[in-house]
Design a protein around this motif. Structure first.
Motif, PDB file in Angstrom:
ATOM      1  N   SER A 135       0.832  -1.205   0.000  1.00 26.66           N
ATOM      2  CA  SER A 135       0.000   0.000   0.000  1.00 26.66           C
ATOM      3  C   SER A 135       0.865   1.253   0.000  1.00 26.66           C
ATOM      4  CB  SER A 135      -0.923  -0.011   1.223  1.00 26.66           C
ATOM      5  OG  SER A 135      -1.775  -1.138   1.216  1.00 26.66           O
ATOM      6  N   ARG A 136       1.937   1.217   0.758  1.00 30.02           N
ATOM      7  CA  ARG A 136       2.855   2.367   0.776  1.00 30.02           C
ATOM      8  C   ARG A 136       3.514   2.557  -0.593  1.00 30.02           C
ATOM      9  NH1 ARG A 136       4.328  -0.250   5.707  1.00 30.02           N
ATOM     10  NH2 ARG A 136       3.412   0.800   7.518  1.00 30.02           N
ATOM     11  N   GLU A 137       3.856   1.456  -1.224  1.00 29.67           N
ATOM     12  CA  GLU A 137       4.465   1.535  -2.557  1.00 29.67           C
ATOM     13  C   GLU A 137       3.487   2.132  -3.568  1.00 29.67           C
ATOM     14  OE1 GLU A 137       5.645  -2.421  -3.421  1.00 29.67           O
ATOM     15  OE2 GLU A 137       7.303  -2.443  -1.986  1.00 29.67           O
ATOM     16  N   LEU A 138       2.214   1.771  -3.450  1.00 30.11           N
ATOM     17  CA  LEU A 138       1.201   2.328  -4.345  1.00 30.11           C
ATOM     18  C   LEU A 138       1.038   3.823  -4.119  1.00 30.11           C
ATOM     19  CD1 LEU A 138      -1.049   2.030  -6.436  1.00 30.11           C
ATOM     20  CD2 LEU A 138      -2.600   1.382  -4.573  1.00 30.11           C
ATOM     21  N   LEU A 139       1.012   4.250  -2.870  1.00 28.12           N
ATOM     22  CA  LEU A 139       0.897   5.675  -2.562  1.00 28.12           C
ATOM     23  C   LEU A 139       2.099   6.443  -3.101  1.00 28.12           C
ATOM     24  CD1 LEU A 139      -0.441   5.448   1.104  1.00 28.12           C
ATOM     25  CD2 LEU A 139      -1.671   6.352  -0.876  1.00 28.12           C
ATOM     26  N   GLU A 140       3.254   5.835  -2.988  1.00 26.68           N
ATOM     27  CA  GLU A 140       4.468   6.463  -3.524  1.00 26.68           C
ATOM     28  C   GLU A 140       4.364   6.593  -5.042  1.00 26.68           C
ATOM     29  OE1 GLU A 140       8.413   8.032  -2.818  1.00 26.68           O
ATOM     30  OE2 GLU A 140       6.780   7.466  -1.462  1.00 26.68           O
ATOM     31  N   SER A 141       3.824   5.577  -5.672  1.00 22.47           N
ATOM     32  CA  SER A 141       3.713   5.574  -7.133  1.00 22.47           C
ATOM     33  C   SER A 141       2.788   6.676  -7.637  1.00 22.47           C
ATOM     34  CB  SER A 141       3.211   4.206  -7.610  1.00 22.47           C
ATOM     35  OG  SER A 141       2.988   4.199  -8.993  1.00 22.47           O
ATOM     36  N   THR A 142       1.687   6.937  -6.931  1.00 23.74           N
ATOM     37  CA  THR A 142       0.735   7.958  -7.382  1.00 23.74           C
ATOM     38  C   THR A 142       1.334   9.358  -7.317  1.00 23.74           C
ATOM     39  OG1 THR A 142      -0.212   8.151  -5.141  1.00 23.74           O
ATOM     40  CG2 THR A 142      -1.254   6.592  -6.655  1.00 23.74           C
ATOM     41  N   VAL A 196      -5.717   4.163 -11.247  1.00 19.36           N
ATOM     42  CA  VAL A 196      -5.262   3.259 -10.190  1.00 19.36           C
ATOM     43  C   VAL A 196      -4.476   2.097 -10.784  1.00 19.36           C
ATOM     44  CG1 VAL A 196      -6.014   1.653  -8.393  1.00 19.36           C
ATOM     45  CG2 VAL A 196      -7.088   3.895  -8.582  1.00 19.36           C
ATOM     46  N   THR A 197      -4.972   1.555 -11.893  1.00 19.80           N
ATOM     47  CA  THR A 197      -4.273   0.444 -12.548  1.00 19.80           C
ATOM     48  C   THR A 197      -2.888   0.866 -13.004  1.00 19.80           C
ATOM     49  OG1 THR A 197      -6.370  -0.515 -13.302  1.00 19.80           O
ATOM     50  CG2 THR A 197      -4.367  -1.207 -14.452  1.00 19.80           C
ATOM     51  N   SER A 198      -2.789   2.071 -13.562  1.00 20.20           N
ATOM     52  CA  SER A 198      -1.494   2.584 -14.007  1.00 20.20           C
ATOM     53  C   SER A 198      -0.536   2.750 -12.837  1.00 20.20           C
ATOM     54  CB  SER A 198      -1.693   3.922 -14.720  1.00 20.20           C
ATOM     55  OG  SER A 198      -0.457   4.480 -15.113  1.00 20.20           O
ATOM     56  N   LYS A 215       0.651  -0.670 -11.694  1.00 14.80           N
ATOM     57  CA  LYS A 215       1.636  -1.213 -12.629  1.00 14.80           C
ATOM     58  C   LYS A 215       2.996  -0.579 -12.397  1.00 14.80           C
ATOM     59  CE  LYS A 215       2.442  -1.957 -17.577  1.00 14.80           C
ATOM     60  NZ  LYS A 215       1.907  -1.721 -18.952  1.00 14.80           N
ATOM     61  N   ALA A 216       3.007   0.723 -12.166  1.00 15.40           N
ATOM     62  CA  ALA A 216       4.274   1.414 -11.914  1.00 15.40           C
ATOM     63  C   ALA A 216       4.912   0.958 -10.609  1.00 15.40           C
ATOM     64  CB  ALA A 216       4.027   2.926 -11.876  1.00 15.40           C
ATOM     65  N   ALA A 217       4.072   0.533  -9.656  1.00 10.95           N
ATOM     66  CA  ALA A 217       4.581   0.063  -8.369  1.00 10.95           C
ATOM     67  C   ALA A 217       4.932  -1.415  -8.398  1.00 10.95           C
ATOM     68  CB  ALA A 217       3.557   0.335  -7.279  1.00 10.95           C
TER      69      ALA A 217
END
Length: 404
Positions: A154-161, A264-266, A269-271
């Motif tokens: 979840s932290r990685e996703l937040l970082e990615s956004t 969100v999907t993008s 994917k980046a994460a």
């Protein structure tokens, strides 16, 4: 003619009239009287049109090789619905499973549409006297645990956004709300500025069936909303009357469900996160709160906006670490295994502790006269001694001759 809802304004749709009169009236009943959402009514409407096509082909009203999507779902009256039998329903369920490849959950929902439709005809408007679906139960569902992100993912996703978006303030804020509040996609997209109260740290959400609930905001949500709203309110070309919280950068109007899913999907994917959908963020929020937030199941039900606690029960099966802890805390878990040695030992090495049964028997028999038992075991002295002095060798059965 196919009817498609406007996801930004699902309640403002064209009339659902591309079906038989009974179905059209039933769908109107769902929206107006039963208070179902436009999305729910539309789903039932599509299911019943599909059943109409199937029954037309089954009853020979169209050529047997007619393509389902080409069959007109209109033209069926109340008498036709009264002629449907239990066998017809079973054949339809079989068709969904074998020819359409429907999952058990999809088949169950289509059966629920038929249950509701016939309940309406029999009990609400009294047009039929019998319900062919009454005793038909849905297929037993597979118990599949919801898929969710770990706290680290979840932290990685937040970082990615924050670094993989052309509108990081908006995208970061949306993901923060998903992960902290457990809101549905439609609830996030449907949020208006008037629904947010930063002073009271809460948001008013409208869930399924027009059900309103309040969701409270933690520090992360407050910070993300403040950053985004500051950026949003200074967007060039944004209509001051636009009440949607989340808007598009190009058209300056309410963002769509599909666009949020793409963003969100993008970011996932980046994460480096694969196999997760936007709805999995809701599962993630619920799971992390239940596992680490000391949240009971009723509180979680209210937070997620579930109509039944049975829906929320899926999160109670995710406590693997608690199950492991329960096993570890068993008081018998500290008991170490006894010293077991079943290997054959050399003569003279047999100790009193590991002696063979016959040795212990003879030893106990020789000592019985020296130390008579006392206390509760005294009553068994005679029987025990008699048993221990039995000639075991005489009890062996003779070996049978080998037959050739």
């Amino acid at each position: 003619m196919s009817i498609y809802l406007d996801e930004k304004n699902p309640s403002k749709h064209k009339p659902f009239d591309d079906a038989s009169p009974d179905i059209v009236e039933y769908v109107r009943y769902l929206e107006v009287i039963a208070g179902k959402s436009a999305n729910t009514a539309f789903s039932y409407y599509c299911d019943l049109r599909g059943f109409s096509r199937f029954m037309k082909r089954r009853k020979g009203l169209v050529p047997e090789d007619a393509e389902m999507k080409e069959i007109d779902p209109k033209g069926l009256d109340t008498a036709f619905w009264g002629s449907v039998t239990k066998e017809d329903i079973y054949e339809y369920l079989y068709f969904l499973n074998r020819e359409c490849g429907n999952k058990k959950s999809s088949t169950a929902r289509r059966l629920a549409s038929l249950h509701g439709f016939y309940d309406y005809l029999v009990n609400q408007v009294n047009r039929l006297s019998q319900d062919p679906t009454a005793s038909i139960k849905p297929p037993k569902q597979d118990k599949v645990l919801p898929k969710y992100l770990t706290a680290e993912q979840s932290r990685e996703l937040l970082e990615s956004t924050q670094y993989q978006s052309d509108f990081p303030e908006r995208d970061y804020c949306m993901v923060v709300l998903f992960l902290n509040c457990g809101m549905r996609l439609s609830e996030l997209v449907g949020m208006d500025l008037g629904d947010i109260d930063l002073e009271q740290r809460q948001i008013r959400l409208f869930g399924k069936g027009h059900k309103e609930r309040m969701v409270y905001l933690n520090d992360a949500c407050i910070e993300a909303l403040q950053l985004y709203l500051k950026k949003r309110n200074t967007m060039e070309g944004l209509d001051p009357k636009e009440k949607a919280v989340f808007v598009t950068r190009r058209r300056k109007d309410r963002i769509s469900n599909r666009r949020v899913e793409q963003l969100v999907t993008s970011a996932m994917k980046a994460a480096g996160l694969k196999g997760f959908s936007t709805h999995k963020l809701r599962h993630t929020a619920a799971t992390l709160m239940y596992q680490t937030g000391n949240v009971d199941i009723l509180t979680l039900k209210q937070l997620l906006g579930h109509s039944s606690v049975g829906t929320t029960q899926i999160y109670t099966h995710l406590q693997e670490f608690q199950v492991r802890a329960a096993i570890e805390q068993n008081p018998l878990g500290e008991v170490k295994k006894a010293s077991l040695d079943t290997t054959e030992r050399e003569a003279g090495e047999i100790s009193g502790e590991n002696a063979a049964p016959s040795a212990k028997i003879n030893d106990s028999a020789s000592k019985s006269e020296e130390a008579a038992p006392s206390g509760p075991m005294e009553a068994f002295e005679g029987a025990a001694n008699d048993g221990f002095r039995a000639d075991v060798s005489a009890m062996k059965e003779p070996e049978e001759p080998v037959q050739e």
